[in-house]
Design a protein around this motif. Structure first.
Motif, PDB file in Angstrom:
ATOM      1  N   ILE A 118      -5.299   1.318  -2.699  1.00 46.51           N
ATOM      2  CA  ILE A 118      -5.110   2.372  -1.297  1.00 46.51           C
ATOM      3  C   ILE A 118      -3.620   3.257  -1.792  1.00 46.51           C
ATOM      4  O   ILE A 118      -3.953   4.386  -1.402  1.00 46.51           O
ATOM      5  CB  ILE A 118      -4.724   1.430  -0.145  1.00 46.51           C
ATOM      6  N   ARG A 119      -2.845   2.580  -2.407  1.00 46.48           N
ATOM      7  CA  ARG A 119      -1.576   3.574  -2.532  1.00 46.48           C
ATOM      8  C   ARG A 119      -1.849   4.440  -3.409  1.00 46.48           C
ATOM      9  O   ARG A 119      -1.550   5.711  -3.206  1.00 46.48           O
ATOM     10  CB  ARG A 119      -0.639   2.562  -3.484  1.00 46.48           C
ATOM     11  N   ARG A 120      -2.668   4.344  -4.579  1.00 46.66           N
ATOM     12  CA  ARG A 120      -3.187   5.502  -5.314  1.00 46.66           C
ATOM     13  C   ARG A 120      -3.907   6.462  -4.619  1.00 46.66           C
ATOM     14  O   ARG A 120      -3.716   7.733  -4.682  1.00 46.66           O
ATOM     15  CB  ARG A 120      -4.041   5.138  -6.581  1.00 46.66           C
ATOM     16  N   SER A 121      -4.915   5.949  -3.576  1.00 45.94           N
ATOM     17  CA  SER A 121      -5.623   6.919  -2.959  1.00 45.94           C
ATOM     18  C   SER A 121      -4.809   7.819  -2.013  1.00 45.94           C
ATOM     19  O   SER A 121      -5.168   8.916  -1.800  1.00 45.94           O
ATOM     20  CB  SER A 121      -6.671   6.238  -2.198  1.00 45.94           C
ATOM     21  N   VAL A 122      -3.826   7.119  -1.262  1.00 47.74           N
ATOM     22  CA  VAL A 122      -2.940   8.002  -0.516  1.00 47.74           C
ATOM     23  C   VAL A 122      -2.358   9.084  -1.299  1.00 47.74           C
ATOM     24  O   VAL A 122      -2.418  10.194  -0.940  1.00 47.74           O
ATOM     25  CB  VAL A 122      -1.846   7.144   0.034  1.00 47.74           C
ATOM     26  N   SER A 137       6.718   7.460  -4.977  1.00 47.60           N
ATOM     27  CA  SER A 137       5.468   8.148  -4.545  1.00 47.60           C
ATOM     28  C   SER A 137       4.656   8.300  -5.581  1.00 47.60           C
ATOM     29  O   SER A 137       3.833   9.058  -5.730  1.00 47.60           O
ATOM     30  CB  SER A 137       5.945   9.439  -3.832  1.00 47.60           C
ATOM     31  N   SER A 138       4.928   7.685  -6.803  1.00 44.65           N
ATOM     32  CA  SER A 138       4.149   7.689  -7.946  1.00 44.65           C
ATOM     33  C   SER A 138       2.857   7.233  -7.963  1.00 44.65           C
ATOM     34  O   SER A 138       2.758   6.207  -7.040  1.00 44.65           O
ATOM     35  CB  SER A 138       4.922   7.242  -9.251  1.00 44.65           C
ATOM     36  N   ARG A 139       1.925   7.780  -8.579  1.00 46.25           N
ATOM     37  CA  ARG A 139       0.378   7.145  -8.454  1.00 46.25           C
ATOM     38  C   ARG A 139       0.319   5.750  -9.000  1.00 46.25           C
ATOM     39  O   ARG A 139      -0.647   4.751  -8.932  1.00 46.25           O
ATOM     40  CB  ARG A 139      -0.343   8.016  -9.023  1.00 46.25           C
ATOM     41  N   ILE A 140       1.349   5.221  -9.752  1.00 49.75           N
ATOM     42  CA  ILE A 140       1.133   3.960 -10.721  1.00 49.75           C
ATOM     43  C   ILE A 140       1.039   2.855  -9.634  1.00 49.75           C
ATOM     44  O   ILE A 140       2.030   2.510  -8.892  1.00 49.75           O
ATOM     45  CB  ILE A 140       2.465   3.843 -11.644  1.00 49.75           C
ATOM     46  N   THR A 155       0.722  -1.266   0.031  1.00 48.88           N
ATOM     47  CA  THR A 155      -0.097   0.030   0.036  1.00 48.88           C
ATOM     48  C   THR A 155       0.889   1.165   0.051  1.00 48.88           C
ATOM     49  O   THR A 155       0.350   2.266  -0.516  1.00 48.88           O
ATOM     50  CB  THR A 155      -0.958   0.005   1.324  1.00 48.88           C
ATOM     51  N   CYS A 156       1.989   1.121   0.508  1.00 51.46           N
ATOM     52  CA  CYS A 156       2.972   2.451   0.560  1.00 51.46           C
ATOM     53  C   CYS A 156       4.172   2.320  -0.376  1.00 51.46           C
ATOM     54  O   CYS A 156       5.261   3.083  -0.230  1.00 51.46           O
ATOM     55  CB  CYS A 156       3.204   2.660   2.006  1.00 51.46           C
ATOM     56  N   GLY A 157       4.094   1.459  -1.050  1.00 43.59           N
ATOM     57  CA  GLY A 157       5.364   1.298  -1.850  1.00 43.59           C
ATOM     58  C   GLY A 157       6.770   0.579  -1.360  1.00 43.59           C
ATOM     59  O   GLY A 157       7.634   0.664  -1.957  1.00 43.59           O
ATOM     60  N   THR A 158       6.546  -0.015  -0.221  1.00 42.15           N
ATOM     61  CA  THR A 158       7.663  -0.645   0.476  1.00 42.15           C
ATOM     62  C   THR A 158       8.031  -1.687  -0.280  1.00 42.15           C
ATOM     63  O   THR A 158       9.261  -2.074  -0.461  1.00 42.15           O
ATOM     64  CB  THR A 158       7.439  -0.958   2.176  1.00 42.15           C
ATOM     65  N   VAL A 159       7.151  -2.388  -0.536  1.00 42.84           N
ATOM     66  CA  VAL A 159       7.156  -3.797  -1.569  1.00 42.84           C
ATOM     67  C   VAL A 159       6.184  -3.402  -2.750  1.00 42.84           C
ATOM     68  O   VAL A 159       5.197  -3.029  -2.593  1.00 42.84           O
ATOM     69  CB  VAL A 159       6.910  -5.040  -0.772  1.00 42.84           C
TER      70      VAL A 159
END
Length: 578
Positions: free
Chosen positions: A197-201, A575-578, A101-105
């Motif tokens: 969720i990642r895109r929404s954040v 932090s990209s929206r992709i 959800t946060c791009g850690t993985v």
């Protein structure tokens, strides 16, 4: 061609030294063709004899989650015709979804194509990307529909027959029929959920920095609310906190002090399934990090602007403005499972009820694993009389300590709650169950005393948690049963034995808890491990890394996950929206 040329010459030769010719030629179809020529009638007779392989039982597996993959990896596929049906053609390492959800993985780092996993069957396992819409238990038939683009030619609906059915479709989020949840909340059950969720954040931050917004509007857009204080919700809150304060504040410096994270929990504590020490540690860490934890609050409804909740202690109704809401409050049954439960008379239940061998109650040839099922452990008091008779070898009507010791091992195997009872009482020896009220061992015990000694055992029976660990153990157990079944030609459902040969050829399923982790952000984690061992801090985070890396289903995903962790330490999160 050489074989057929030779055959032609033989058939047209008139030998003088023998009256008959017999030639056997093996052909590619797998059968034997016998050719015979007799001089008595000068007629050639051709007899074809086929030797078909015995028909294998068809095993259909629904789902590609933890239970299904664990079952398929250990199953002897040479003994069965195995087919897998699932709407997703990959296996996902779900414990790392909060990290996605946060791009850690990255999402692709935690998924493995199902066909790669099934390669070990040398093509003997067939996979169909489709959703099972209905289980016809009476006809032993499944009605499925492909979820592939309908613009492609061909019919999307099809049916499958089965001899044995493994239902492992998982579960969906339980909304408890709360108004507005489906419309305005995010969930965290699938890879696609984590990506949304990642895109929404990122959208919340991009919206907050637009010109013309008031500070109150910016605060509302950057208020992230997590409903549910279980492991998934808490891990997401920790990941989001790190993402915001380690990465996003540098990219959006104008709103760095406006972001807020709130966890709403209906119980008195977060992580209430963990040891109390871990729960307390997590609450204190969240308080230091600025994550607000609201316990004793029940969400009544959700709108596009507010969460309406009720404070249990005061009965007060409170409105909480939000920018994004993640709902993580438990699991519910999928529609196909609900329909199946109604067919077999298991209404008003949260999951399919199975016996100790994971067989669905009231339905022959159907097994259920993972989040969609619950094991109804047989009560020891239902069999207490037969157990006593089996232990009373001399038919004296009483049990000696030695007779009790002879049968207690069988009792613990067949009734796992006995072992839980012994552990909860911190008894050093099982025979201590025969102590009297003063703590003295009794020489013998009659049936009434035997019942009294075990009368509280069934109270230790607990429902298994809906975790990947439980599902994986159930899949591995059931595959061993199927392999053993083919070897000894006996049902994996029992029967239950307490004496004689062949006892416990199919032991009931017994869950072994190997511990659980709770990553809390800031490179700190808490762990509850076997032996009542609790660990918290940075060293536990590194233990979490090593365990989760080792549990990946392939070297490909293992390398990708470790590479993502390394990238995050060097370059930060994407932090990209992709």
């Amino acid at each position: 061609m050489g074989a057929f040329s030779f055959l032609s010459r033989v058939l047209h030769t008139k030998p003088s030294n023998y009256s008959k010719i017999l030639v056997l030629v093996s052909v590619s179809s797998g059968g034997l063709i016998a050719y015979a020529e007799s001089h008595s009638n000068n007629e050639t007779k051709i007899v074809e004899q086929s030797q078909p392989e015995p028909k294998r039982k068809r095993v259909v597996v629904l789902g590609t989650g933890w239970a299904s993959i664990s079952f398929l990896q250990d199953l002897d596929v040479s003994s069965y015709d195995v087919q897998v049906v699932s709407p997703r053609n990959y296996f996902a390492f779900t414990p790392l979804l909060p990290s996605v959800t946060c791009g850690t993985v990255e999402a692709r780092s935690i998924v493995e194509p199902i066909r790669n996993i099934l390669k070990k069957g040398n093509g003997k396992i067939h996979f169909w990307e489709a959703e099972c819409l209905k289980i016809d238990a009476k006809e032993k038939k499944l009605h499925c529909r492909s979820n592939i683009d309908e613009n492609l030619v061909g019919n999307n609906d099809f049916s499958l027959d089965y001899d044995y059915l493994i239902v492992a479709v998982g579960a969906r989020v339980n909304t408890f029929n709360t108004p507005g949840v489906l419309e305005y909340c995010h969930f965290l059950k699938e890879v696609e959920d984590a990506q949304r969720i990642r895109r929404s954040v990122i959208d919340c931050f991009e919206k907050a920095v637009l010109p013309g917004l008031s500070e109150e509007e910016r605060r509302t857009n950057l208020h992230f609310v997590i409903v549910g204080g279980g492991p998934t919700g808490i891990e997401f809150a920790a990941e989001l906190h790190d993402f915001v304060h380690e990465d996003l504040v540098r990219i959006y410096p104008e709103v760095k002090d406006l972001a807020k994270i709130t966890v709403i929990q209906s119980g008195d504590h977060i992580l209430n399934t963990f040891d109390e020490r871990i729960s307390t540690f997590a609450e204190r860490k969240f308080q230091r990090d600025g994550i607000e934890v609201l316990t004793g609050c029940r969400v009544v409804s959700v709108t596009d602007e507010f969460i309406n909740m009720k404070v249990k202690a005061t009965g007060e109704n409170v409105k909480v403005p939000h920018g994004m809401v993640v709902w993580s409050t438990g699991v519910g049954t999928r529609p196909v499972v609900t329909d199946f439960m109604e067919q077999i008379g298991q209404t008003n239940r949260r999951a399919l009820a199975t016996d100790e061998w994971l067989r669905v109650k009231g339905c022959e040839g159907v097994y259920a694993l993972g989040d969609c099922a619950t094991v109804d452990q047989r009560k020891i008091m239902e069999d207490i009389t037969s157990i006593f008779k089996a232990a009373d070898k001399d038919n004296s009507g009483t049990l000696t300590v030695d007779e009790f010791e002879d049968v207690i091992e069988d009792i613990i195997i067949s009734y796992p709650q006995v072992e839980l009872y012994v552990k909860s009482k911190h008894l050093l020896e099982v025979v201590d169950l025969l102590r009297d009220y003063e703590g003295n061992k009794q020489g013998e015990i009659d049936i009434e005393g035997f019942k009294l000694a075990l009368s509280h055992v069934d109270s230790q029976t607990k429902s298994l948690p809906a975790t990947a660990q439980v599902a994986a153990q159930q899949g591995a157990y059931l595959s061993r049963c199927f392999n053993r079944w083919e070897q000894c030609k006996r049902n994996p459902e029992g029967p239950r034995h307490f004496k004689g040969s062949g006892r416990h050829e199919f032991r009931p399923f017994s869950y072994r808890h190997l511990g659980q982790f709770a990553p809390l952000g800031g490179d700190q984690a808490a762990a509850e491990l076997p032996g009542d061992w609790v660990s918290m801090g940075r060293s536990t985070q590194w233990l979490w890394y090593s365990v989760y890396a080792s549990k990946q289903v392939s070297w490909r995903t293992r390398i990708l996950v470790v590479a993502d962790w390394t990238r995050r330490y060097i370059f930060g999160r994407d932090s990209s929206r992709i």
